[in-house]
Design an enzyme around this catalytic site. Structure first.
Site, short mmCIF file in Angstrom:
data_model
loop_
_atom_site.label_atom_id
_atom_site.label_comp_id
_atom_site.label_asym_id
_atom_site.label_seq_id
_atom_site.Cartn_x
_atom_site.Cartn_y
_atom_site.Cartn_z
N TYR A 1 0.83 -1.22 0.00
CA TYR A 1 0.00 0.00 0.00
C TYR A 1 0.86 1.26 0.00
O TYR A 1 0.51 2.27 -0.62
CB TYR A 1 -0.98 -0.01 1.19
CG TYR A 1 -2.25 -0.71 0.83
CD1 TYR A 1 -2.45 -2.06 1.10
CD2 TYR A 1 -3.25 -0.04 0.12
CE1 TYR A 1 -3.60 -2.72 0.70
CE2 TYR A 1 -4.41 -0.68 -0.27
CZ TYR A 1 -4.58 -2.02 0.02
OH TYR A 1 -5.72 -2.67 -0.39
N ASN B 1 -12.20 4.86 -6.64
CA ASN B 1 -10.75 5.03 -6.62
C ASN B 1 -10.29 5.60 -5.29
O ASN B 1 -11.03 6.33 -4.63
CB ASN B 1 -10.29 5.92 -7.78
CG ASN B 1 -10.64 5.31 -9.12
OD1 ASN B 1 -10.88 4.11 -9.21
ND2 ASN B 1 -10.74 6.13 -10.14
N HIS C 1 -14.68 3.87 -1.48
CA HIS C 1 -13.72 2.88 -0.97
C HIS C 1 -12.59 3.53 -0.20
O HIS C 1 -11.50 2.97 -0.08
CB HIS C 1 -13.15 2.06 -2.14
CG HIS C 1 -14.19 1.23 -2.83
ND1 HIS C 1 -14.04 0.76 -4.11
CD2 HIS C 1 -15.42 0.81 -2.42
CE1 HIS C 1 -15.11 0.08 -4.46
NE2 HIS C 1 -15.97 0.10 -3.45
N GLY D 1 -15.02 4.02 -16.61
CA GLY D 1 -13.76 3.35 -16.24
C GLY D 1 -13.90 2.34 -15.13
O GLY D 1 -13.02 2.20 -14.29
N THR D 2 -15.03 1.61 -15.14
CA THR D 2 -15.21 0.59 -14.11
C THR D 2 -15.79 -0.67 -14.74
O THR D 2 -16.62 -0.62 -15.62
CB THR D 2 -16.11 1.08 -12.96
OG1 THR D 2 -16.28 0.01 -12.00
CG2 THR D 2 -17.47 1.55 -13.43
N ASN E 1 -16.25 3.47 -21.32
CA ASN E 1 -15.31 2.44 -20.88
C ASN E 1 -14.54 1.88 -22.08
O ASN E 1 -15.05 1.87 -23.20
CB ASN E 1 -16.07 1.31 -20.15
CG ASN E 1 -15.17 0.59 -19.17
OD1 ASN E 1 -14.74 1.17 -18.16
ND2 ASN E 1 -14.83 -0.66 -19.48
C1 BV8 Z 1 -18.87 -5.39 1.25
C2 BV8 Z 1 -10.01 -0.29 -2.07
C3 BV8 Z 1 -20.38 -5.99 2.95
C4 BV8 Z 1 -8.82 -1.14 -1.72
C5 BV8 Z 1 -11.58 -1.77 -3.21
C6 BV8 Z 1 -19.68 -12.41 -4.61
C7 BV8 Z 1 -20.61 -11.74 -5.39
C8 BV8 Z 1 -20.87 -10.38 -5.22
C9 BV8 Z 1 -20.18 -9.65 -4.24
C10 BV8 Z 1 -19.26 -10.32 -3.48
C11 BV8 Z 1 -18.99 -11.67 -3.65
N1 BV8 Z 1 -18.04 -12.03 -2.77
C12 BV8 Z 1 -17.69 -10.92 -2.03
C13 BV8 Z 1 -18.44 -9.89 -2.45
C14 BV8 Z 1 -18.42 -8.53 -1.94
C15 BV8 Z 1 -17.21 -7.79 -2.49
C16 BV8 Z 1 -17.22 -7.78 -4.00
O1 BV8 Z 1 -17.95 -7.03 -4.61
N2 BV8 Z 1 -16.38 -8.63 -4.60
C17 BV8 Z 1 -16.35 -8.70 -6.05
C18 BV8 Z 1 -14.90 -8.64 -6.54
C19 BV8 Z 1 -17.03 -10.00 -6.47
N3 BV8 Z 1 -17.36 -6.42 -2.01
C20 BV8 Z 1 -16.89 -6.10 -0.79
O2 BV8 Z 1 -16.26 -6.85 -0.08
C21 BV8 Z 1 -17.23 -4.70 -0.34
N4 BV8 Z 1 -17.75 -4.74 0.99
O3 BV8 Z 1 -19.47 -6.05 0.44
O4 BV8 Z 1 -19.26 -5.25 2.57
C22 BV8 Z 1 -19.82 -7.27 3.48
C23 BV8 Z 1 -19.27 -7.23 4.75
C24 BV8 Z 1 -18.78 -8.42 5.27
C25 BV8 Z 1 -18.79 -9.62 4.51
C26 BV8 Z 1 -19.30 -9.60 3.20
C27 BV8 Z 1 -19.81 -8.42 2.68
C28 BV8 Z 1 -15.98 -3.83 -0.34
C29 BV8 Z 1 -15.54 -3.58 -1.76
C30 BV8 Z 1 -14.43 -2.54 -1.76
C31 BV8 Z 1 -13.10 -3.24 -1.97
N5 BV8 Z 1 -12.04 -2.22 -2.08
N6 BV8 Z 1 -10.64 -0.83 -3.28
C32 BV8 Z 1 -7.70 -0.94 -2.72
O5 BV8 Z 1 -7.79 -0.07 -3.62
O6 BV8 Z 1 -6.71 -1.68 -2.56
S1 BV8 Z 1 -12.27 -2.35 -4.64
C33 BV8 Z 1 -11.23 -2.08 -5.95
O7 BV8 Z 1 -11.95 -2.58 -7.08
C34 BV8 Z 1 -10.95 -0.64 -6.30
O8 BV8 Z 1 -11.64 0.30 -5.50
C35 BV8 Z 1 -11.47 -0.55 -7.73
O9 BV8 Z 1 -11.83 0.71 -8.11
C36 BV8 Z 1 -12.62 -1.44 -7.56
C37 BV8 Z 1 -13.43 -1.85 -8.71
O10 BV8 Z 1 -12.61 -2.10 -9.80
P1 BV8 Z 1 -12.73 -1.06 -11.00
O11 BV8 Z 1 -12.55 0.31 -10.47
O12 BV8 Z 1 -13.97 -1.34 -11.76
O13 BV8 Z 1 -11.45 -1.40 -11.82
P2 BV8 Z 1 -11.28 -2.59 -12.86
O14 BV8 Z 1 -9.82 -2.75 -13.09
O15 BV8 Z 1 -12.10 -3.76 -12.43
O16 BV8 Z 1 -11.97 -2.02 -14.20
C38 BV8 Z 1 -11.39 -0.92 -14.86
C39 BV8 Z 1 -12.18 -0.74 -16.13
O17 BV8 Z 1 -11.70 0.44 -16.78
C40 BV8 Z 1 -11.99 -1.89 -17.12
O18 BV8 Z 1 -13.26 -2.26 -17.64
C41 BV8 Z 1 -11.12 -1.28 -18.23
O19 BV8 Z 1 -11.47 -1.78 -19.51
C42 BV8 Z 1 -11.50 0.16 -18.15
N7 BV8 Z 1 -10.45 1.08 -18.58
C43 BV8 Z 1 -9.10 0.94 -18.47
N8 BV8 Z 1 -8.51 2.05 -18.94
C44 BV8 Z 1 -9.48 2.90 -19.35
C45 BV8 Z 1 -10.73 2.29 -19.12
N9 BV8 Z 1 -11.91 2.88 -19.43
C46 BV8 Z 1 -11.86 4.13 -19.96
N10 BV8 Z 1 -10.70 4.79 -20.21
C47 BV8 Z 1 -9.50 4.21 -19.91
N11 BV8 Z 1 -8.36 4.88 -20.18
#
Ligand code: BV8
Length: 253
Positions: free
Chosen positions: A69, A108, A125, A195-196, A221
């Site tokens: 981090y 972010n 987040h 961008g998500t 995106n």
């Molecule tokens: C919670 C901080 C209640 C840390 C982050 C199963 C099913 C559903 C949900 C879950 C599951 N199992 C667990 C869960 C819950 C889990 C979750 O959602 N998991 C997912 C992965 C399945 N969520 C949680 O745990 C959340 N809390 O639910 O609490 C709870 C409590 C107790 C027990 C259970 C539940 C907490 C979630 C927060 C996690 N922290 N970040 C850190 O940064 O280290 S999340 C992390 O992912 C970042 O914040 C990031 O932003 C986020 C999401 O990713 P994206 O931002 O979308 O980034 P990604 O790379 O995925 O996509 C980028 C996109 O941009 C791509 O499509 C790409 O093509 C595009 N791109 C690239 N360049 C460009 C572009 N577009 C345009 N222009 C460009 N130039």
């Protein structure tokens, strides 16, 4: 759609910061490993958000997680806001001046939106720039220098460690952030997903809630995502190109 909108909500993810050189979490424009400091290369190669960005990972190996981090924190401080961030800040300024409402929800943690001039930013987040005492919860503002001691002792409570003020997987989002986001989505008539990959919950819920409230929805995106089939319009491309062009086209002076 943007010209007619009275109340806009934007949700951004790692993609909008990728043009500032920060890596995304999945796919997209993950930068090559070459430019990483040697000691981070392995960490990044095996990096999987769900294994490093969790309370269990920190509990299990606070040294490793804190190093990762702090390395990311410095990357965010050295990164600059890009034209995508700047266009959103300008859009907010113009909409607010015209008496319309604009809310920026971001997943972010890099604070580039704030550095670009965005004001009404909801950090779903948390952020990586502030670290907090794991015992007292008090925040610590860190300098632009790398931390030198890992894991990092807290200055607020003997024996306690500092942790980044981000929301880890399995942790609840800050209540105030969820409240602010829900309130903005209730009254918005246009929602942007930018961008998500729209796979992280509950952040991914806000688009669906906006749609249920009858808002129009636009995705900007680089590739198709889980949001693509939910929105009215998909603008496929880089946020840094699309947003300035959209601002140009939609907001008359
Ligand atoms: C919670 C901080 C209640 C840390 C982050 C199963 C099913 C559903 C949900 C879950 C599951 N199992 C667990 C869960 C819950 C889990 C979750 O959602 N998991 C997912 C992965 C399945 N969520 C949680 O745990 C959340 N809390 O639910 O609490 C709870 C409590 C107790 C027990 C259970 C539940 C907490 C979630 C927060 C996690 N922290 N970040 C850190 O940064 O280290 S999340 C992390 O992912 C970042 O914040 C990031 O932003 C986020 C999401 O990713 P994206 O931002 O979308 O980034 P990604 O790379 O995925 O996509 C980028 C996109 O941009 C791509 O499509 C790409 O093509 C595009 N791109 C690239 N360049 C460009 C572009 N577009 C345009 N222009 C460009 N130039």
């Amino acid at each position: 759609m943007l010209r007619e909108a009275r109340s806009v909500v934007v949700l951004t993810g790692a993609g909008i910061s990728s043009e500032s050189g920060l890596r995304t979490f999945r796919g997209g424009t993950a930068a090559s490993a070459q430019d990483l400091p040697a000691d981070m290369r392995a960490l990044w190669a095996e990096f999987d958000p769900q294994t490093l960005a969790t309370p269990e990972a920190f509990e299990d190996d606070p040294d490793r997680v804190s190093r990762w981090y702090d390395w990311r924190r410095l990357g965010c401080l050295h990164a600059q806001p890009n034209p995508g961030h700047l266009a959103l800040a300008e859009l907010e300024k113009r909409m607010t001046a015209a008496g319309r409402s604009f809310t920026l929800l971001t997943q972010n943690v890099d604070r580039l939106h704030q550095r670009a001039g965005s004001r009404n930013v909801v950090e779903l987040h948390g952020n990586i720039i502030e670290w907090r005492c794991t015992k007292t919860g008090r925040m610590v503002q860190l300098g632009a220098e790398p931390l030198t001691t890992f894991p990092t002792p807290s200055p607020h409570a003997a024996g306690a460690l500092l942790r980044p003020n981000v929301v880890w997987f399995g942790e609840m989002l800050p209540e105030a952030a969820v409240l602010a986001a829900s309130r903005a989505v209730q009254s918005c008539d246009l929602f942007f997903s930018i961008g998500t990959s729209a796979v992280v919950y509950p952040a991914a819920v806000f688009l669906h809630a906006a749609r249920q409230n009858g808002a129009g929805a636009i995705e900007i995106n680089a590739e198709a995502t889980a949001a693509s089939k939910v929105v009215d319009v998909c603008l496929r491309g880089r946020a840094g190109d699309m947003l300035p062009a959209l601002l140009q086209a939609a907001i008359r002076d």
